[in-house]
Design a protein around this motif. Structure first.
Motif, PDB file in Angstrom:
ATOM      1  N   LEU A 252      70.292  51.359  23.296  1.00 50.73           N
ATOM      2  CA  LEU A 252      69.037  50.687  22.966  1.00 50.73           C
ATOM      3  C   LEU A 252      67.832  51.483  23.453  1.00 50.73           C
ATOM      4  CD1 LEU A 252      70.013  46.983  23.782  1.00 50.73           C
ATOM      5  CD2 LEU A 252      69.806  48.045  21.540  1.00 50.73           C
ATOM      6  N   ARG A 253      67.976  52.128  24.627  1.00 47.04           N
ATOM      7  CA  ARG A 253      66.874  52.925  25.147  1.00 47.04           C
ATOM      8  C   ARG A 253      66.591  54.117  24.228  1.00 47.04           C
ATOM      9  NH1 ARG A 253      68.961  54.196  29.559  1.00 47.04           N
ATOM     10  NH2 ARG A 253      68.136  52.538  30.863  1.00 47.04           N
ATOM     11  N   LYS A 254      67.637  54.763  23.728  1.00 46.57           N
ATOM     12  CA  LYS A 254      67.443  55.898  22.829  1.00 46.57           C
ATOM     13  C   LYS A 254      66.793  55.457  21.523  1.00 46.57           C
ATOM     14  CE  LYS A 254      71.287  58.643  24.654  1.00 46.57           C
ATOM     15  NZ  LYS A 254      72.604  59.254  24.349  1.00 46.57           N
ATOM     16  N   GLN A 255      67.200  54.297  21.010  1.00 51.88           N
ATOM     17  CA  GLN A 255      66.577  53.791  19.793  1.00 51.88           C
ATOM     18  C   GLN A 255      65.099  53.474  20.018  1.00 51.88           C
ATOM     19  OE1 GLN A 255      68.879  50.471  18.441  1.00 51.88           O
ATOM     20  NE2 GLN A 255      70.710  51.694  18.019  1.00 51.88           N
ATOM     21  N   LEU A 256      64.787  52.909  21.197  1.00 51.52           N
ATOM     22  CA  LEU A 256      63.391  52.597  21.500  1.00 51.52           C
ATOM     23  C   LEU A 256      62.545  53.861  21.620  1.00 51.52           C
ATOM     24  CD1 LEU A 256      61.328  50.414  22.199  1.00 51.52           C
ATOM     25  CD2 LEU A 256      62.034  50.588  24.591  1.00 51.52           C
ATOM     26  N   GLU A 257      63.093  54.904  22.234  1.00 51.42           N
ATOM     27  CA  GLU A 257      62.365  56.172  22.330  1.00 51.42           C
ATOM     28  C   GLU A 257      62.120  56.780  20.948  1.00 51.42           C
ATOM     29  OE1 GLU A 257      64.714  58.574  24.866  1.00 51.42           O
ATOM     30  OE2 GLU A 257      64.143  57.518  26.720  1.00 51.42           O
ATOM     31  N   LYS A 258      63.102  56.655  20.054  1.00 48.68           N
ATOM     32  CA  LYS A 258      62.932  57.172  18.696  1.00 48.68           C
ATOM     33  C   LYS A 258      61.837  56.413  17.960  1.00 48.68           C
ATOM     34  CE  LYS A 258      65.478  58.143  14.462  1.00 48.68           C
ATOM     35  NZ  LYS A 258      66.795  58.021  13.766  1.00 48.68           N
ATOM     36  N   LYS A 259      61.794  55.086  18.137  1.00 54.15           N
ATOM     37  CA  LYS A 259      60.747  54.274  17.516  1.00 54.15           C
ATOM     38  C   LYS A 259      59.365  54.661  18.049  1.00 54.15           C
ATOM     39  CE  LYS A 259      63.420  51.604  15.016  1.00 54.15           C
ATOM     40  NZ  LYS A 259      63.380  51.589  13.531  1.00 54.15           N
ATOM     41  N   ASP A 260      59.287  54.909  19.358  1.00 55.00           N
ATOM     42  CA  ASP A 260      57.999  55.307  19.940  1.00 55.00           C
ATOM     43  C   ASP A 260      57.517  56.627  19.365  1.00 55.00           C
ATOM     44  OD1 ASP A 260      57.995  53.037  21.478  1.00 55.00           O
ATOM     45  OD2 ASP A 260      58.876  54.004  23.241  1.00 55.00           O
ATOM     46  N   ARG A 261      58.434  57.582  19.174  1.00 51.07           N
ATOM     47  CA  ARG A 261      58.038  58.864  18.577  1.00 51.07           C
ATOM     48  C   ARG A 261      57.572  58.685  17.143  1.00 51.07           C
ATOM     49  NH1 ARG A 261      62.741  60.745  21.403  1.00 51.07           N
ATOM     50  NH2 ARG A 261      63.946  60.568  19.461  1.00 51.07           N
ATOM     51  N   ASP A 262      58.243  57.809  16.388  1.00 51.35           N
ATOM     52  CA  ASP A 262      57.821  57.554  15.012  1.00 51.35           C
ATOM     53  C   ASP A 262      56.436  56.915  14.969  1.00 51.35           C
ATOM     54  OD1 ASP A 262      60.232  58.586  14.189  1.00 51.35           O
ATOM     55  OD2 ASP A 262      61.196  56.622  13.973  1.00 51.35           O
ATOM     56  N   ILE A 263      56.175  55.995  15.917  1.00 51.45           N
ATOM     57  CA  ILE A 263      54.864  55.342  15.951  1.00 51.45           C
ATOM     58  C   ILE A 263      53.765  56.347  16.278  1.00 51.45           C
ATOM     59  CG2 ILE A 263      53.472  53.655  17.216  1.00 51.45           C
ATOM     60  CD1 ILE A 263      55.985  51.929  17.449  1.00 51.45           C
ATOM     61  N   GLU A 264      54.033  57.249  17.224  1.00 49.34           N
ATOM     62  CA  GLU A 264      53.044  58.271  17.557  1.00 49.34           C
ATOM     63  C   GLU A 264      52.757  59.185  16.367  1.00 49.34           C
ATOM     64  OE1 GLU A 264      51.224  58.669  20.204  1.00 49.34           O
ATOM     65  OE2 GLU A 264      52.076  56.921  21.233  1.00 49.34           O
ATOM     66  N   THR A 265      53.811  59.529  15.617  1.00 45.69           N
ATOM     67  CA  THR A 265      53.618  60.368  14.427  1.00 45.69           C
ATOM     68  C   THR A 265      52.774  59.652  13.376  1.00 45.69           C
ATOM     69  OG1 THR A 265      55.778  61.402  14.842  1.00 45.69           O
ATOM     70  CG2 THR A 265      54.813  61.684  12.654  1.00 45.69           C
ATOM     71  N   LEU A 266      53.048  58.354  13.179  1.00 45.60           N
ATOM     72  CA  LEU A 266      52.265  57.596  12.211  1.00 45.60           C
ATOM     73  C   LEU A 266      50.804  57.468  12.650  1.00 45.60           C
ATOM     74  CD1 LEU A 266      54.796  54.747  11.292  1.00 45.60           C
ATOM     75  CD2 LEU A 266      54.094  56.674   9.874  1.00 45.60           C
ATOM     76  N   LYS A 267      50.568  57.318  13.950  1.00 48.78           N
ATOM     77  CA  LYS A 267      49.191  57.237  14.445  1.00 48.78           C
ATOM     78  C   LYS A 267      48.424  58.533  14.167  1.00 48.78           C
ATOM     79  CE  LYS A 267      49.790  53.837  18.156  1.00 48.78           C
ATOM     80  NZ  LYS A 267      49.736  53.619  19.628  1.00 48.78           N
ATOM     81  N   LYS A 268      49.104  59.676  14.405  1.00 53.50           N
ATOM     82  CA  LYS A 268      48.456  60.955  14.147  1.00 53.50           C
ATOM     83  C   LYS A 268      48.148  61.128  12.655  1.00 53.50           C
ATOM     84  CE  LYS A 268      50.541  63.334  18.101  1.00 53.50           C
ATOM     85  NZ  LYS A 268      51.435  64.439  18.540  1.00 53.50           N
ATOM     86  N   GLN A 269      49.099  60.741  11.801  1.00 56.50           N
ATOM     87  CA  GLN A 269      48.860  60.843  10.366  1.00 56.50           C
ATOM     88  C   GLN A 269      47.730  59.916   9.928  1.00 56.50           C
ATOM     89  OE1 GLN A 269      52.623  60.066   8.515  1.00 56.50           O
ATOM     90  NE2 GLN A 269      53.510  62.037   9.123  1.00 56.50           N
ATOM     91  N   SER A 270      47.692  58.712  10.478  1.00 59.67           N
ATOM     92  CA  SER A 270      46.627  57.766  10.130  1.00 59.67           C
ATOM     93  C   SER A 270      45.263  58.271  10.579  1.00 59.67           C
ATOM     94  CB  SER A 270      46.932  56.399  10.764  1.00 59.67           C
ATOM     95  OG  SER A 270      45.894  55.490  10.526  1.00 59.67           O
ATOM     96  N   GLN A 271      45.232  58.873  11.776  1.00 63.09           N
ATOM     97  CA  GLN A 271      43.967  59.416  12.259  1.00 63.09           C
ATOM     98  C   GLN A 271      43.494  60.570  11.380  1.00 63.09           C
ATOM     99  OE1 GLN A 271      42.203  58.111  14.696  1.00 63.09           O
ATOM    100  NE2 GLN A 271      40.554  59.607  14.429  1.00 63.09           N
TER     101      GLN A 271
END
Length: 223
Positions: A169-188
């Motif tokens: 579960l921790r690895k899945q959560l870290e993967k989700k956090d990386r995806d969210i950061e990537t989406l934030k950069k693309q949105s910006q």
């Protein structure tokens, strides 16, 4: 007591001693070193392999002892029925004592094998829970900013915990956090590009001469 049941009894005593060793209170550093040694020792791994094979034979003995207890119970019930029947021969005292003795030994063997198997399950679960507690305590120290006395042992305990469901579960959560950061950069980036194009369009419209403007637009404004 036969040889194999004597071995089972010795294994039961060993499990009791090991269980008391696991639950005895001791400092966190000592307990961490002890469990790290157990987890990394090749001899302990080989011993666990042979003990698992031994437990298979103990399970067979347990099933056989349950079968013997059942057969003795049936024999006693049949003897009591014959004793109460009219004209039947009364069972002798020595024969009844022999049946009772076989019943006692069968029940003893059943309890011995059953408790040995049950305690093995308790030991396995207790060992896993203690590893989880040690890992959580180490993570708590890291979160509080305290330096670990032995970083290598801390890493091993963390890796031992990552093998479970919590690690997945921790690895899945870290993967989700990386995806969210990537989406934030693309949105910006898209937002910046949109603002730039908006400024460019508004600048072009302001720089257009009045005579070049569409007279229909002026007419609409007058209306």
């Amino acid at each position: 007591m036969t040889l194999y049941y004597s071995i089972v009894f010795g294994l039961l005593v060993f499990e009791m001693v090991l269980f008391m060793t696991l639950i005895v209170p001791m400092p966190f550093t000592w307990k961490r070193k002890l469990f790290t040694l157990i987890s990394d020792s090749k001899w302990v791994a080989k011993l666990q392999y042979y003990i698992k094979i031994t437990f298979v034979f103990i399970l067979i003995l347990f099933i056989d002892s349950v079968n013997r207890v059942y057969r003795v119970q049936v024999e006693l019930a049949q003897a009591s029925k014959n004793q109460n029947g009219a004209g039947a021969a009364v069972i002798g005292g020595s024969e009844r004592m022999e049946v009772q003795a076989r019943k006692f030994y069968s029940q003893r063997n059943m309890y011995l094998c059953g408790f040995t198997l049950f305690l093995s399950l308790i030991l396995n679960r207790t060992y896993t829970m203690i590893l989880d507690v040690l890992r959580l305590e180490e993570e708590n120290k890291i979160l509080k900013g305290e330096e670990s006395a032995d970083g290598k042992n801390a890493t091993k305990l963390a890796n031992a915990g990552d093998l479970g469901e919590v690690g997945k579960l921790r690895k899945q959560l870290e993967k989700k956090d990386r995806d969210i950061e990537t989406l934030k950069k693309q949105s910006q980036g898209l937002s910046d590009e949109y603002n730039r194009l908006g400024d460019q369009v508004s600048g072009n419209s302001e720089s257009t001469p009045k005579k070049d403007r569409d007279p229909r637009i002026s007419l609409r404004k007058q209306i």
